[in-house]
Design a protein around this motif. Structure first.
Motif, PDB file in Angstrom:
ATOM      1  N   GLU A  62     -29.334  33.085 -11.042  1.00  0.00           N
ATOM      2  CA  GLU A  62     -29.619  33.273 -12.533  1.00  0.00           C
ATOM      3  C   GLU A  62     -29.164  34.184 -13.389  1.00  0.00           C
ATOM      4  O   GLU A  62     -28.950  34.063 -14.589  1.00  0.00           O
ATOM      5  CB  GLU A  62     -31.615  33.322 -12.619  1.00  0.00           C
ATOM      6  N   LEU A  63     -28.869  35.417 -12.778  1.00  0.00           N
ATOM      7  CA  LEU A  63     -28.537  36.445 -13.515  1.00  0.00           C
ATOM      8  C   LEU A  63     -27.057  36.230 -13.991  1.00  0.00           C
ATOM      9  O   LEU A  63     -26.649  36.541 -15.182  1.00  0.00           O
ATOM     10  CB  LEU A  63     -28.318  37.532 -12.559  1.00  0.00           C
ATOM     11  N   VAL A  64     -26.299  35.385 -13.271  1.00  0.00           N
ATOM     12  CA  VAL A  64     -25.012  34.788 -13.931  1.00  0.00           C
ATOM     13  C   VAL A  64     -25.160  33.877 -15.119  1.00  0.00           C
ATOM     14  O   VAL A  64     -24.657  34.272 -16.191  1.00  0.00           O
ATOM     15  CB  VAL A  64     -24.094  34.294 -12.898  1.00  0.00           C
ATOM     16  N   MET A  68     -24.175  34.539 -19.128  1.00  0.00           N
ATOM     17  CA  MET A  68     -23.311  33.641 -20.080  1.00  0.00           C
ATOM     18  C   MET A  68     -24.304  33.359 -21.204  1.00  0.00           C
ATOM     19  O   MET A  68     -23.582  33.165 -22.594  1.00  0.00           O
ATOM     20  CB  MET A  68     -23.281  32.305 -19.201  1.00  0.00           C
ATOM     21  N   ALA A  69     -25.479  32.784 -21.140  1.00  0.00           N
ATOM     22  CA  ALA A  69     -26.204  32.503 -22.256  1.00  0.00           C
ATOM     23  C   ALA A  69     -26.384  33.546 -23.330  1.00  0.00           C
ATOM     24  O   ALA A  69     -26.414  33.255 -24.637  1.00  0.00           O
ATOM     25  CB  ALA A  69     -27.808  32.136 -21.706  1.00  0.00           C
ATOM     26  N   VAL A  90     -34.105  27.596 -16.828  1.00  0.00           N
ATOM     27  CA  VAL A  90     -35.226  28.471 -16.896  1.00  0.00           C
ATOM     28  C   VAL A  90     -35.346  29.197 -18.344  1.00  0.00           C
ATOM     29  O   VAL A  90     -34.265  29.297 -19.030  1.00  0.00           O
ATOM     30  CB  VAL A  90     -35.367  29.370 -15.642  1.00  0.00           C
ATOM     31  N   GLU A  91     -36.451  29.437 -18.689  1.00  0.00           N
ATOM     32  CA  GLU A  91     -36.687  29.998 -20.120  1.00  0.00           C
ATOM     33  C   GLU A  91     -35.820  31.295 -20.487  1.00  0.00           C
ATOM     34  O   GLU A  91     -35.523  31.568 -21.499  1.00  0.00           O
ATOM     35  CB  GLU A  91     -38.047  30.268 -20.478  1.00  0.00           C
ATOM     36  N   SER A  92     -35.588  32.110 -19.468  1.00  0.00           N
ATOM     37  CA  SER A  92     -34.881  33.321 -19.763  1.00  0.00           C
ATOM     38  C   SER A  92     -33.495  32.937 -20.240  1.00  0.00           C
ATOM     39  O   SER A  92     -32.779  33.753 -20.840  1.00  0.00           O
ATOM     40  CB  SER A  92     -34.875  34.343 -18.528  1.00  0.00           C
ATOM     41  N   ILE A  93     -32.938  31.703 -19.795  1.00  0.00           N
ATOM     42  CA  ILE A  93     -31.629  31.339 -20.234  1.00  0.00           C
ATOM     43  C   ILE A  93     -31.934  30.459 -21.451  1.00  0.00           C
ATOM     44  O   ILE A  93     -30.849  30.464 -22.252  1.00  0.00           O
ATOM     45  CB  ILE A  93     -31.059  30.607 -18.941  1.00  0.00           C
ATOM     46  N   SER A  94     -32.728  29.547 -21.396  1.00  0.00           N
ATOM     47  CA  SER A  94     -32.567  28.435 -22.310  1.00  0.00           C
ATOM     48  C   SER A  94     -33.061  28.908 -23.807  1.00  0.00           C
ATOM     49  O   SER A  94     -32.577  28.627 -24.669  1.00  0.00           O
ATOM     50  CB  SER A  94     -33.656  27.361 -21.802  1.00  0.00           C
ATOM     51  N   LEU A  95     -34.099  30.002 -23.904  1.00  0.00           N
ATOM     52  CA  LEU A  95     -34.569  30.333 -25.162  1.00  0.00           C
ATOM     53  C   LEU A  95     -33.644  30.813 -26.116  1.00  0.00           C
ATOM     54  O   LEU A  95     -33.378  30.656 -27.221  1.00  0.00           O
ATOM     55  CB  LEU A  95     -35.852  31.174 -25.039  1.00  0.00           C
ATOM     56  N   GLY A 116     -38.851  19.374 -24.500  1.00  0.00           N
ATOM     57  CA  GLY A 116     -38.536  20.926 -23.773  1.00  0.00           C
ATOM     58  C   GLY A 116     -40.048  21.641 -23.514  1.00  0.00           C
ATOM     59  O   GLY A 116     -39.872  22.730 -22.933  1.00  0.00           O
ATOM     60  N   GLY A 117     -41.051  21.196 -24.141  1.00  0.00           N
ATOM     61  CA  GLY A 117     -42.302  21.853 -23.941  1.00  0.00           C
ATOM     62  C   GLY A 117     -42.508  22.968 -25.067  1.00  0.00           C
ATOM     63  O   GLY A 117     -41.630  23.226 -26.061  1.00  0.00           O
ATOM     64  N   ALA A 118     -43.664  23.707 -25.104  1.00  0.00           N
ATOM     65  CA  ALA A 118     -44.144  24.511 -25.985  1.00  0.00           C
ATOM     66  C   ALA A 118     -42.959  25.728 -26.377  1.00  0.00           C
ATOM     67  O   ALA A 118     -42.830  25.898 -27.374  1.00  0.00           O
ATOM     68  CB  ALA A 118     -45.353  25.219 -25.696  1.00  0.00           C
ATOM     69  N   ALA A 119     -42.628  26.234 -25.520  1.00  0.00           N
ATOM     70  CA  ALA A 119     -41.799  27.428 -25.543  1.00  0.00           C
ATOM     71  C   ALA A 119     -40.327  27.193 -26.384  1.00  0.00           C
ATOM     72  O   ALA A 119     -40.056  27.756 -26.988  1.00  0.00           O
ATOM     73  CB  ALA A 119     -41.340  28.169 -24.074  1.00  0.00           C
ATOM     74  N   ARG A 120     -39.953  26.117 -25.780  1.00  0.00           N
ATOM     75  CA  ARG A 120     -38.585  25.552 -26.243  1.00  0.00           C
ATOM     76  C   ARG A 120     -38.826  25.126 -27.814  1.00  0.00           C
ATOM     77  O   ARG A 120     -37.873  25.069 -28.556  1.00  0.00           O
ATOM     78  CB  ARG A 120     -37.882  24.576 -25.316  1.00  0.00           C
TER      79      ARG A 120
END
Length: 377
Positions: A62-64, A68-69, A90-95, A116-120
């Motif tokens: 996930e860190l990689v 990138m994100a 995951v949200e730490s990358i997608s948001l 995408g759900g509430a956070a997205r």
């Protein structure tokens, strides 16, 4: 990849693909992404760089993917297919990507909202620019919080129908109604509908900052229902020291255009005069002369000096004209008779009004006449 290699060594690329730890690969990913974002590459080299990004987007760490994100969240160099892949991570990358990336199409964003759900949805709502298509989808399927955020986003474009839909879905939501009310501009139909859905504070804001038809303003004045506002208006008519009273109201920010209109509709001319004088910073005797000037310029000038909205001038004019046209005798029907005169003045004014508006005013006059007949009969 001559241009890319000028800033990125062979060891960096090997580390990106075969680095022993996630930290090593993330560092290499960050460096490569910065290079891709800044370098002016020919098409063949950029295609190779994009292929490398696609490899990074599948890295197990996930860190990689997060490196990138975060690095490319504002970059137009991020391939759309990679952006869409990261948007489903995951949200730490997608948001960060969803909130900022300029490479998403309206179709991409609409799909993120739907799936995408509430956070997205919240991330989409916060974007710096949104089309009417995306706002419509979000209003139709978004959460209450997301709809409140997008309605508060003045860089998001809305159709009239989408704003009406927001009011339909969240008619009891204070945060959505407030977000709509505080938009920098509203369609007339939305403003007029919103007036009936909010409390005194937001109603005063809408009266002051958004367009309402003069007919609707008059309807609000003669049809006031809020107990606290009516009590305050009646108190305005009874006070023995109107100067001190309006000064107090001004200090506590209750001396609003709405209050002045309602007081005028109840026939409390002395309060209206002192209130305008207080807001304008003009002595009462000069304010009196301007309000009661037989011409059209005095009232308009003092209202402008007081900072009263120009769109309310027609209603103020109707109230002053009605006051001049009748005598108050202290009887119980004074207010009803005054409102009837005010409506008559408005109906016969040079401005054009719609059939629906005139029907409303005529019906209101008929109701006032029935009330007067019942009281005297």
């Amino acid at each position: 990849m001559a241009t890319t290699r000028a800033a990125l060594t062979d060891n960096d690329i090997r580390m990106l693909v075969k680095g022993a730890t996630a930290d090593e690969r993330a560092l290499a990913a960050h460096k490569l992404c910065r290079t891709i974002d800044r370098a002016d590459m020919p098409d063949d080299e950029r295609q190779i760089a994009h292929d490398i990004l696609r490899v990074m987007a599948t890295d197990a760490a996930e860190l990689v993917r997060r490196a990138m994100a975060v690095t490319l969240r504002n970059s137009p160099s991020l391939p759309p297919d990679v952006a869409n892949r990261l948007a489903r991570d995951v949200e730490s990358i997608s948001l960060p990507i969803i909130t900022c990336s300029p490479v998403f199409s309206d179709n991409d964003l609409a799909e993120i909202v739907r799936m995408g759900g509430a956070a997205r949805q919240m991330a989409v709502a916060k974007r710096p620019k949104l089309s009417t298509r995306v706002t419509t989808v979000l209003v139709e399927s978004g959460t209450e919080e997301a709809v409140a955020v997008i309605c508060a986003n003045d860089n998001a474009r809305f159709s009239d129908a989408a704003l009406q839909k927001a009011l339909d879905r969240f008619s009891k939501s204070e945060q959505v109604l407030q977000a709509v009310a505080y938009r920098s501009a509203l369609p007339l139909a939305v403003s007029e509908r919103l007036i009936d859905m909010v409390g005194d504070s937001l109603r005063d804001y809408i009266l002051t900052n958004h367009a309402l038809s003069p007919e609707r303003v008059l309807e609000l004045v003669v049809g006031a229902k809020e107990r606290a506002t009516i009590d305050l208006v009646d108190q305005a008519g009874r006070t023995a020291d109107p100067k001190a009273f309006v000064q107090h109201l001004n200090r506590v920010e209750r001396l609003t255009p709405s209050l002045l209109l309602r007081a005028l509709a109840h026939g409390h001319m002395t309060f209206f005069e002192w209130a305008v004088a207080e807001l304008a910073g003009v002595p009462h005797h000069r304010t009196w002369l301007m309000i009661h000037d037989a011409g059209q310029l005095g009232l308009k000038a003092i209202c402008e000096r007081a900072g009263l909205p120009s769109r309310l001038y027609a209603a103020f004019r109707a109230g002053v004209d009605a006051f001049h046209a009748m005598e108050f005798d202290g009887k119980t029907q004074d207010r009803e008779r005054f409102q009837e005169h005010m409506i008559q003045r408005f109906l016969t004014s040079p401005q054009s009004i719609s059939r629906d508006d005139s029907d409303y005013l005529l019906e209101r006059m008929d109701r006032l006449a029935r009330q007067s007949h019942a009281a005297t009969g």
